[in-house]
Each structure stands twice: as C-alpha cells, then as structure tokens.
Scaffold this motif. Structure first.
Motif, short mmCIF file in Angstrom:
data_model
loop_
_atom_site.label_atom_id
_atom_site.label_comp_id
_atom_site.label_asym_id
_atom_site.label_seq_id
_atom_site.Cartn_x
_atom_site.Cartn_y
_atom_site.Cartn_z
N LEU A 172 0.82 -1.21 0.00
CA LEU A 172 0.00 0.00 0.00
C LEU A 172 0.86 1.26 0.00
O LEU A 172 0.40 2.33 -0.44
CB LEU A 172 -0.95 -0.01 1.20
CG LEU A 172 -2.33 -0.65 0.95
CD1 LEU A 172 -2.20 -2.08 0.47
CD2 LEU A 172 -3.19 -0.58 2.20
N LEU A 184 1.24 3.32 -3.18
CA LEU A 184 0.18 4.22 -3.60
C LEU A 184 0.55 5.68 -3.39
O LEU A 184 -0.14 6.58 -3.89
CB LEU A 184 -1.12 3.90 -2.86
CG LEU A 184 -1.77 2.55 -3.22
CD1 LEU A 184 -2.76 2.13 -2.16
CD2 LEU A 184 -2.45 2.64 -4.59
N TYR A 221 2.66 2.30 -7.84
CA TYR A 221 1.62 1.28 -7.71
C TYR A 221 1.09 0.87 -9.09
O TYR A 221 0.73 -0.29 -9.30
CB TYR A 221 0.49 1.77 -6.81
CG TYR A 221 -0.48 2.72 -7.47
CD1 TYR A 221 -1.67 2.26 -8.03
CD2 TYR A 221 -0.24 4.10 -7.50
CE1 TYR A 221 -2.58 3.14 -8.61
CE2 TYR A 221 -1.12 4.98 -8.07
CZ TYR A 221 -2.30 4.50 -8.63
OH TYR A 221 -3.19 5.36 -9.21
N GLU A 266 -6.45 3.42 -1.77
CA GLU A 266 -5.90 3.09 -0.46
C GLU A 266 -7.00 2.98 0.59
O GLU A 266 -6.98 2.06 1.42
CB GLU A 266 -4.87 4.14 -0.02
CG GLU A 266 -4.26 3.81 1.33
CD GLU A 266 -3.13 4.73 1.73
OE1 GLU A 266 -2.50 4.48 2.78
OE2 GLU A 266 -2.87 5.71 0.99
N ARG A 300 -7.72 -0.51 2.49
CA ARG A 300 -7.57 -0.64 3.95
C ARG A 300 -8.87 -1.13 4.58
O ARG A 300 -8.84 -1.88 5.56
CB ARG A 300 -7.12 0.68 4.55
CG ARG A 300 -5.68 1.04 4.18
CD ARG A 300 -5.05 2.04 5.11
NE ARG A 300 -3.69 2.35 4.70
CZ ARG A 300 -2.62 1.61 4.98
NH1 ARG A 300 -2.77 0.49 5.70
NH2 ARG A 300 -1.41 1.98 4.57
#
Length: 566
Positions: A442, A445, A450, A492, A496
């Motif tokens: 992550l 990003l 990414y 993101e 998450r």
C-alpha cells in the motif's frame, strides 16, 4: 516429524497426459508425499498399508488408483475397461484381492444394486420380489426402488441378490485411509485427485509458492481425526440424518482455531436444521456453542420468536460491545430496538449515517436483460464508458497490488502446490502476520509506482488462480481505465477497509463503474453505481460500502430502475 531439509527439491507436480498411466503417477504423488512428510501422523498399520500399496505390481496399483478416483466403493469388474494397465483386469483384481485391497462378492443393501445394475438386469433378477410386492414386471426403476428397498432392508452377498446375473462385484477396502491421505495432502476434502488433471489440462494454474519445513496442514493426528469426524457429521446432516443424532458425535471444543471455525460452521448448520425441525432447545444450544459469525443473530431471532425477550435483551446488549462483523452490528441495532419497545427499555441510540445520492431511470427492456445490463447500456456514452464490475474491479486491483503479501509462504499458509490462495485468508491474524508486507504494497500508492506494480503483476501472473483476481473480467482495457480514473487515495481507503475484514468486505461493491477520464476534478473521474430494480432494496453489506464511500469522498450513487409500462 519435521520435514526433510531437501523438501524444496521434491515439490510435487502433475503427470504428463501423454502418459497413459498419468492418473497413477498423480495418485502416487499424493501417497508418496504424505508417506514422506506426514508419517508421524499415521499409525504403524496405516504406514504398513501405504508401503504395501506402493510395493504392488504396476497393473494392480493402476487399477487401485482408478477405483479410488471413482465414486463409491462398489464396482462391477466386467464394466472395467482399462487396457493401459497392461494385463487382463481379472489378473489385477486377483492381485488386489490377495493383498486385501478389495473384497469379492461383498454383502450389500438392495439400494446399492439399483446404482450398479440396469433396469433390465434388475427386472429379471428380482422378478420374484417384484411379483411378491404386487408390482407389474414393467415397473419403472424409481417405483421399484421406492417399493422394494423398504421391504428388503437386510444386506446380502451380491450373488444371493442376483443369482442369475453373470457379474462380479467387488468392494474397495480402506477408503477411509485414502480420504485421510487426501486430507493431509490438500488440507481439505473438497479438492480431489482430479485437481492434478485440471492443472495439466490448463483449466487452472496455481502460484508456485516455496514450501518450508512448516508447510503442513496438520501437526497432530488428533486434528486430522477431528476434521474427519466433523466432515462425516456434515455429510450425515446433508444426507438427512436427524440433527439430534449427529449432535451426539460432534467433537468438543479444542485449542486449534482453524478447526474451531469449522466446528462453529457445523454447529451453526445443525442449529438451523434443528430449528427448522422444531427442536428449538437443541437449536439454541448449537447457536450458543457455535461462534459462527451469523449464529448470534440467529439465536437472538429465535429467542424473540419464543418470546424469551429478557434473555435476548441480555445477549444483544453484551454483543454490541464486540460485534462479530458489520452486518451483525446493524442486526443488533434492529433487534435491540424491537426488544426495547417490548420491554419498556430506552431505545438504543442509532448511529448517524450519511445521505446517499440516488437517481431513477425509466427503461424499456423488451429483451428481458438484467437490470444491471440495461442500466449500463443506458448510461454508457463514448466519452463516459460504463462497465459492469460489481465485486471484481476493486478486489482485482487489490489482489494485483498485494500479490506478494497474499502469496508470502508463511507457516500454515501453503502446504501443497495447488492452492488458489493462502488457507489462513479469513483467520483473524491473517493481516497481522503480514502487516509489514501489506504496508509495503500500500505504500506504493504514495507515488505512481503502484501502477507499475499492478501492470507488471497483471502481465506476469496472467491466468494464475487468485482469491481476488477474476482474469476474464479484468481486461487490460478495464485495468488501464481504472488506473487512469481512480485516484490512489481512494484505492488506499478501499484497500484498507478490505483488510479490516476480508471475508465480509470483499462483497457489497456497487454494480457499475462509470468513467469520466476528461473530468476537471481528478477525484470525480469515475463514479460507482449500485443498481436496484423494481422491488429490490439495498442489502446491509451494500449499504455499508456506500456509506463508507460517502464518508471518504469516494463518488458513489444508487440507481433505481423502473421498467417502462408498454
């Protein structure tokens, strides 16, 4: 027994289908793998049987493998047609009988004969029984079964049931051992011997994850035994056995979290069947012990129906402090509201929820297309294309970006080369065990890195099974449009949330995505749209995703479709 240090050089593979005995090679891959790396979980008798199997002549081993891979344990020898074994089938049968792998002329119930023999054979062989039952000689097979089986409940050798039929029926012995070997190799009983063939035929490709000394599904024989007992309990329920009798054989709780989750699912299913059958006492007991994510709501609704409102209130209040999943939180709110009114308690405070954007379309649909397809066709324009993606796009982007974390060879995650994903995917510590890896994925990003990682994975892993990537849907065109239009910050936030509860949050995404690549606002170059047809309504898991998106500035809306009255 710890695995040998040279395990990496012995990764099992699939046989070449040009080999007529490919199935034997695949079968022995499983047997030898378990014998080599799991022998501490086998008894001395089981090890002796495995070694005896591997010492048989090749024709006998081939015929044995053929039978293991077929359905059931009863076979008619005259129906075997396996010229590739290289000897007459009767010779291989005799060799297996000598070593105790098969039983000749076994005693069977009448029901098995209806599976093994044709209607014509049965009408001739059972002529006396058919006549005695008052049935015509031309009775259909279904009628014969329904009538004769209850009249003849005992078992008998096949040659006594069918004295005038020229046949040889054999029973394959030790099927429980073969199930145990398959379970220890795959870690489940869903995957079959044919999985090898599917790989070779190109129907499925698997990520090749390095296996370590900890790469085993089970470390204790007792865990294998518990799995098999629970599997058979579930089979008995599925076959219609009363939950009251199956209940007696369900193992008690133990410390293995994975097996406890399976036990929870078994108890939940037993509880539902008991409830359906009117045994509410057993149903409540099963729900209480289950621990399944849905069992508590089911228990509370049953208590409500039984008017045990005080008991339900106490359980529901305690549950609000630690809901098992998002849908339970909403369900608890509804139950507590109903109970509060009945008990004169203060109404629970409702959580504030954002306002959802909605619009309505009136569409003509003479060809009867799905409501999602009709809405997609109507909304699509050359400069604002719309795709029907539902749960596939965001999950697919997540799976591509986080491929290294998902397929990290941690202990207990992979134990053979045929996994579609880590076996601990839905366990509570899944993300925690890989936190640094997910943070690294992550973290890309924060820059355009990414996009490179996602593109490289899409190209390099094309067609390999993943729990998140549906390759036929995630085309390169869709992928590029998504990378162009969906901001990294939005990805993101959604990723998450996914990691917060992979089992629950991987579903509920809106049906459509509309791209606006030329929009002036980079945060508005796409919109996700949930489509609802006449009489349909938002489900809880869909509402939670929509509200999350609104709270985090992710453009979403709900499209209600009405069909034009023609």
């Amino acid at each position: 027994m710890p695995l040998a240090s040279d395990q990496q050089t012995h990764i099992p593979g699939t046989a070449d289908l040009d080999n007529p005995l490919y199935y034997l090679e695949n079968f022995e891959t499983v047997v030898r793998w378990v014998r080599r790396f799991h022998s501490d979980l086998l008894t001395a008798d089981e090890i002796g049987k495995v070694d005896g199997l591997l010492s048989l002549d090749q024709p006998a081993r081939a015929l044995l493998a053929r039978m293991v891979m077929r359905t059931g344990d009863l076979f008619r020898v005259e129906k075997f047609n396996y010229p590739e074994i290289g000897v007459p089938v009767n010779d291989a049968v005799s060799a297996l009988a000598t070593k105790g792998w098969i039983e000749d002329n076994p005693s069977v119930p009448l029901a098995e004969l209806f599976r093994l023999f044709t209607l014509g054979e049965l009408r001739t062989a059972l002529a006396n029984q058919i006549s005695a039952a008052g049935l015509p000689a031309t009775a259909a097979k279904g009628l014969l079964k329904d009538t004769l089986i209850p009249l003849h409940p005992d078992i008998a050798p096949v040659d006594l049931w069918l004295p005038d039929v020229s046949t040889q029926v054999i029973r394959l012995n030790h099927m429980a051992l073969f199930d145990r070997l398959r379970l220890m190799f795959f870690g489940n009983l869903r995957q079959s011997w044919s999985d090898f063939v599917l790989v070779e035929l190109g129907h499925q490709q698997y990520e090749q994850v390095p296996l370590s000394a900890e790469s085993r599904a089970f470390d204790k024989r007792d865990d294998v035994d518990r799995y098999l007992v629970m599997h058979h309990c579930r089979e008995r329920l599925d076959q219609g056995e009363a939950p009251e009798t199956v209940w007696q054989d369900i193992p008690t709780a133990n410390e293995n979290a994975w097996l406890e989750s399976r036990r929870g699912r078994l108890l939940f299913e037993l509880g539902k069947l008991a409830e359906r059958g009117g045994n509410t006492e057993l149903a409540l007991k099963a729900y209480r012990l289950s621990g399944h994510r849905e069992s508590r709501l089911r228990q509370l609704r049953l208590l409500e129906r039984l008017k045990q409102h005080h008991e339900a209130w106490k359980i529901a209040q305690a549950a609000t402090d630690e809901p098992r999943f998002g849908a339970e939180e909403r369900g608890l709110e509804r139950i507590l509201t109903r109970l509060a009114k009945k008990l004169g308690e203060a109404l629970p405070q409702q959580s504030e929820r954002p306002q959802l954007t909605a619009f309505t379309l009136e569409l003509d649909n003479p060809d009867g297309h799905s409501v999602e397809w009709a809405a997609m066709q109507h909304l699509s324009e050359p400069d604002t294309p719309v795709a029907y993606v539902e749960n596939t796009l965001i999950n697919g982007l997540f799976g591509l970006l986080c491929w290294p974390a998902l397929f990290e060879p941690l202990p207990g995650a992979f134990f053979h080369p045929f996994h579609t994903g880590p076996v601990d995917l839905y366990r509570e510590d899944f993300v925690e065990r890989r936190q640094a890896l997910f943070d690294d994925c992550l973290g890309t990003l924060a820059s355009d890195n990414y996009k490179t990682r996602i593109r490289d994975t899409w190209q390099g892993k094309q067609g390999i099974a993943s729990p998140f990537v549906i390759w036929p849907i995630l085309s390169e065109e869709l992928l590029e449009m998504a990378l162009t239009c969906i901001p990294a910050q939005h990805l993101e936030r959604m990723f998450r949330r996914l990691l917060g509860n992979l089992r629950e949050h991987r579903s509920g995404f809106p049906d459509l995505i509309r791209f606006r690549p030329d929009h002036n606002d980079p945060n508005r170059r796409y919109e996700m749209i949930e489509v609802k047809g006449p009489g349909d309504r938002l489900q809880d898991h869909q509402t939670r995703w929509l509200e999350f998106c609104v709270d985090h500035g992710i453009p979403v809306s709900v499209c209600y479709v009405r069909w034009t009255d023609r």
